[in-house]
Every structure is written in C-alpha cells, then in structure tokens.
Design a protein around this motif. Sequence first.
Motif, short mmCIF file in Angstrom:
data_model
loop_
_atom_site.label_atom_id
_atom_site.label_comp_id
_atom_site.label_asym_id
_atom_site.label_seq_id
_atom_site.Cartn_x
_atom_site.Cartn_y
_atom_site.Cartn_z
N ALA A 118 2.07 72.37 56.87
CA ALA A 118 2.69 72.07 55.57
C ALA A 118 2.57 73.26 54.63
CB ALA A 118 2.01 70.85 54.95
N LYS A 119 3.70 73.58 54.00
CA LYS A 119 3.70 74.61 52.97
C LYS A 119 3.58 73.86 51.64
CE LYS A 119 6.34 78.36 53.77
NZ LYS A 119 7.58 79.17 53.80
N ILE A 120 2.42 73.98 50.99
CA ILE A 120 2.15 73.21 49.77
C ILE A 120 2.03 74.14 48.56
CG2 ILE A 120 0.61 71.53 48.65
CD1 ILE A 120 -0.36 70.77 51.50
N LYS A 121 2.81 73.81 47.52
CA LYS A 121 2.72 74.57 46.26
C LYS A 121 1.81 73.79 45.32
CE LYS A 121 5.91 76.81 43.08
NZ LYS A 121 7.34 76.89 42.70
N ASP A 122 0.72 74.41 44.88
CA ASP A 122 -0.23 73.68 44.02
C ASP A 122 0.20 73.71 42.56
OD1 ASP A 122 -1.05 76.09 42.92
OD2 ASP A 122 -2.92 76.20 44.05
N SER A 123 -0.60 73.09 41.69
CA SER A 123 -0.22 72.95 40.27
C SER A 123 -0.13 74.30 39.55
CB SER A 123 -1.22 72.05 39.56
OG SER A 123 -2.52 72.55 39.73
N LYS A 124 -0.75 75.34 40.12
CA LYS A 124 -0.68 76.67 39.49
C LYS A 124 0.47 77.50 40.06
CE LYS A 124 -5.58 76.89 38.26
NZ LYS A 124 -6.10 75.68 38.91
N GLY A 125 1.23 76.91 40.99
CA GLY A 125 2.37 77.63 41.57
C GLY A 125 2.04 78.42 42.82
N LYS A 126 0.77 78.33 43.26
CA LYS A 126 0.35 79.09 44.45
C LYS A 126 0.75 78.30 45.71
CE LYS A 126 -3.80 81.05 46.58
NZ LYS A 126 -4.63 80.13 47.33
N VAL A 127 1.40 78.99 46.65
CA VAL A 127 1.85 78.34 47.88
C VAL A 127 0.90 78.71 49.02
CG1 VAL A 127 3.75 78.13 49.55
CG2 VAL A 127 4.25 78.39 47.11
N SER A 128 0.46 77.67 49.75
CA SER A 128 -0.40 77.94 50.91
C SER A 128 0.05 77.09 52.09
CB SER A 128 -1.87 77.64 50.57
OG SER A 128 -1.98 76.30 50.14
N GLU A 129 -0.27 77.56 53.28
CA GLU A 129 0.06 76.81 54.51
C GLU A 129 -1.20 76.16 55.06
OE1 GLU A 129 2.24 78.70 57.60
OE2 GLU A 129 4.10 78.78 56.43
N THR A 130 -1.10 74.86 55.37
CA THR A 130 -2.26 74.13 55.91
C THR A 130 -1.83 73.34 57.13
OG1 THR A 130 -2.98 73.86 53.61
CG2 THR A 130 -4.20 72.64 55.27
N GLU A 131 -2.73 73.31 58.13
CA GLU A 131 -2.46 72.55 59.37
C GLU A 131 -3.01 71.14 59.24
OE1 GLU A 131 -1.22 73.90 62.38
OE2 GLU A 131 -0.84 75.85 61.42
N PHE A 132 -2.23 70.17 59.69
CA PHE A 132 -2.67 68.76 59.76
C PHE A 132 -2.29 68.20 61.12
CE2 PHE A 132 -1.82 69.69 55.32
CZ PHE A 132 -2.93 69.16 54.67
N SER A 133 -3.01 67.17 61.55
CA SER A 133 -2.63 66.56 62.83
C SER A 133 -1.45 65.60 62.64
CB SER A 133 -3.82 65.82 63.46
OG SER A 133 -4.17 64.69 62.69
N HIS A 134 -1.41 64.93 61.46
CA HIS A 134 -0.35 63.96 61.18
C HIS A 134 -0.01 63.97 59.69
CE1 HIS A 134 -2.21 62.48 64.90
NE2 HIS A 134 -1.05 61.90 65.18
N CYS A 135 1.15 63.41 59.37
CA CYS A 135 1.59 63.33 57.98
C CYS A 135 2.22 61.97 57.73
CB CYS A 135 2.61 64.45 57.74
SG CYS A 135 3.56 64.23 56.24
N ILE A 136 1.87 61.34 56.60
CA ILE A 136 2.52 60.08 56.20
C ILE A 136 3.37 60.38 54.97
CG2 ILE A 136 2.19 57.75 55.24
CD1 ILE A 136 -0.46 57.60 56.77
N THR A 137 4.66 60.02 55.02
CA THR A 137 5.50 60.18 53.84
C THR A 137 5.58 58.85 53.10
OG1 THR A 137 7.51 59.71 55.09
CG2 THR A 137 6.89 62.01 54.88
N ALA A 138 5.25 58.89 51.81
CA ALA A 138 5.29 57.68 50.98
C ALA A 138 5.90 58.08 49.64
CB ALA A 138 3.88 57.13 50.80
N ILE A 139 7.17 58.51 49.73
CA ILE A 139 7.84 59.11 48.55
C ILE A 139 8.94 58.21 48.01
CG2 ILE A 139 7.28 61.51 49.05
CD1 ILE A 139 10.12 61.66 50.41
N GLY A 140 8.77 56.91 48.20
CA GLY A 140 9.76 55.99 47.64
C GLY A 140 10.59 55.31 48.70
#
Length: 471
Positions: A250-272
Amino acid sequence: MADTNYDVIVLGSGPGGYVAAIRCAQLGLKTAIVERELLGGICLNWGCIPTKALLRSAEILHYAQHAEDYGLKIAGKIEADLEAVVKRSRGVAKQLNQGVTHLMKKNKIAVHMGEGTLTSPTSLTVKGEKGEEKLTAKHVIVATGARARDLPFAKADGKRVWTYRHAMTPKEMPKKLLVIGSGAIGLEFASFYNDMGVDVTVVEMLDRVVPVEDKDVSAFLEKSLTKQGMTIMTGAGVEDLKVTDKGVTAKIKDSKGKVSETEFSHCITAIGIVPNTENVGLEKLADMDRGFIQIDDYGRTRSKGLWAIGDCTPGPWLAHKASHEGVTTAEAIAKELGNKDVHPHPLDRANIPGCTYCHPQIASVGLTEAKAKEAGYEVKAGTFPFIGNGKAIALGEAEGFVKTVFDAETGELLGAHMVGAEVTEMIQGFVVGKTLETTEAELMQTIFPHPTISESMHESVLASYGRALHI
C-alpha cells in the motif's frame, strides 16, 4: 400454477423488506416477497448479526487472556481456532435465516426466489430456478439494499483484498492487516482481528476515526485503539494498492503529506456502500441521485404504486432505519388501500440511534455538541466517566463515558454520545427519551437502578447542569 397477483410485492428480504412484508400481512394485505439470494438479506446472513457473533468470540478470547485481572487462573495456552469461530458465526446466521423463513410461512407471505426486475411500477418478472414468472401487484416496495464500495484501483478479490463479506469467512488468519475506512464496519473488523492477535493498521481519510460521532468519542476511541496495539492513521489516504500472491503493498499518504510504502498480508476496504439499484428496471420509474432512489417521508417514489425503503434510499444506512421505514411504508400502503385504522408516522431522523460494536463499543443518538452549536443552539453539555460508576469498576470495565447535550433555553435533549462497555444496549434509554420529547428535568427525576452502568446516563445529565454527584 401459483398465484401471481398480489396487493403488495416486496423486492428484497433484508431487515427492511421482510419487516415491510410482515407488517403488510398483519394489515390483511396479500403479500409476496422476491429474494435473489438468502431470506434476511445482508444484515442477517452477512452483516449485522454474524459480525456480532465474531466479535463475541473475540471478546471471550480477550477476557480469557486477561483472566488474572479477575483473580482467575486459566491453565494452558489460550488461542483462537479461526475455523471454529467462523463456524459459530455462520451457525448464528443460519438460525436467523431459518427464523425469517418461518415468519414468512406464519404470516402467509408468498416467497419467490430469483432475480426480480420491474416491468412497470406495479409489475415485475422473476428469473429463478423455476424459470421466469410474471408478478403483478397494486403496490411494489423496492428494498434491494446496498453492497460494499470497491477501491477504484484495487477491486476486492477475496484473496488479498477483502470486503466485509470475505472478512467474515477468512480462509486464513491475516498476519498484518490494513483496514481502509474507520466507520462502523471498518472498526468492527479492525477490533475483531486485533483481539485475535493480528497486527492491524487503520487508515481514515478524515481527521478523526468514526467521523460522524462526537469529537470527544472519536478522541477517546482513537486513544483506546492505539493502547490496544492498533496503528491509527487519520487524515491519511491509500493512493495505490499493489496485489501479489503473498500480500498487498500500500502506498499511504499521511496527514503531513509524506508518502510511504508498506507491506500487508491482507486489506479490508470499508469505504462506504453502493446501492443495488442497477438492472432492476428503475431508470424510467424513479428519480435517482448517485444510484439512491429518491422518496418522500413515507417511501413513495414519483411513480404511483412504487415505493422504496432501506439502503437503496438516502441514509443513514442502518438496518433499524430500514425496518422502521418498512413499517411506515406498509401502513401508508394499507391506508391508500382503504384501511382507516392505520396512522403512519414519517421517520424522524433526529431519533435514529447509531451503534458500533468495536471494543470499546460506541453508541449515539441526535446531535453532537458541534452540530448543535452549528444549528444555532446555545448548549449545555456534560460528561460522566465510567471510572465514577461502581458497576463499571466491579466489571473491570471502567474505560468509557457518557455525554449528553441539551438546549440551554428549553432543556430539550438534543443528543447523547457514549463509549464503553454495553453502551449499545444503553443508548435506547435516550432514544425513548428523545422520542417522548424529554427535557433534563424529567431525566433528572428518573430513578436509575443501582448498581448499573446506566447510572452514568443519569450522572451525565446532572453533569450537563453542574450537578453530577459522583465526580
């Protein structure tokens, strides 16, 4: 051949549809229900109820792991058997599905299993195992519900990217889980998997978790979830998701605008959610807004004889709101068909409670303090912490509070907000109060039983007026 002409046909059998059908039958209307999958809809089979069964297993595990806090020793290693936990949850869902089947029989409601498509405001075809049936009615209620919204750049595949549906019947326990969205669904699964020992990260686009709740509840909950070991990222967004056989990046942009890449085994989408209103034949029959069917206060669409309720109509998208609308619409139809003994009341949106079953639980009704001020009220608000409540301390559940918001001028209860053990059961006291148009004077005069956590409700009312006794 089976009868195909009815007073009312309900399309969809979730908590909106099946309740509407029962109320129609109670009012003497010849009623049918059309369902393409399982009676009880998402709520009973894949949503509200089976998730609570999962969360209960996680809660018992949590208590077992903290048995020493209660002076108890449990010998041996305590661990979760994922397959057995899921099996229990599915058993609960099956029992409820059979319950709805029984209610349909008891109320003599005809059930047509298959895909229903409207051919006019008061007729539809059903494609099912028996081929195609043509049904007609004096009135049709659309209760087709909604489904999880997909991420545009990473559609749920059930392997690495999950919706709530995949998250309820996992084939394997995630090692590191990304949850996108911190509404009720996102946080309930974050809570479940965190209690089951998974490393959980929650990403929320807005500046706080459960953004519809009161700010004090959001702040308290974020602190609590962080203490439990979750990583909470607010004001953050997932910009991209790369899926491999081994997991997701996942490429995640944090609240300060910094983008980082993080590895996860799974992802749940709960965006509506997305309403299930395509391919139903609604395009020429009802006004739509982003797929949601536009209705009046009783569920009428612009086509005479065609009604809609629940998650396929404007929010809030909650099972109990759908059920309430189902009853209102059934009574409005009965009235149109000449029943002089029914008096339907439109839904009062100010009195719809919201409950989230994460750990700790949250529950609310009415306006937050900020929303009340925005609406021009001068407010009196008070908070009472569970640490001042004897029963909460005895239960070992002293984490939480109750907050109440009143109109300073009239004493009207405008809103109530809670976080902590069993608050989803307690909120109903304030919902009844609001429905009866209560003021602080009546709530102060009400005797609350001792020792109960509900006493903190009384104390929060007193606190709003500077009269709390136990803090």
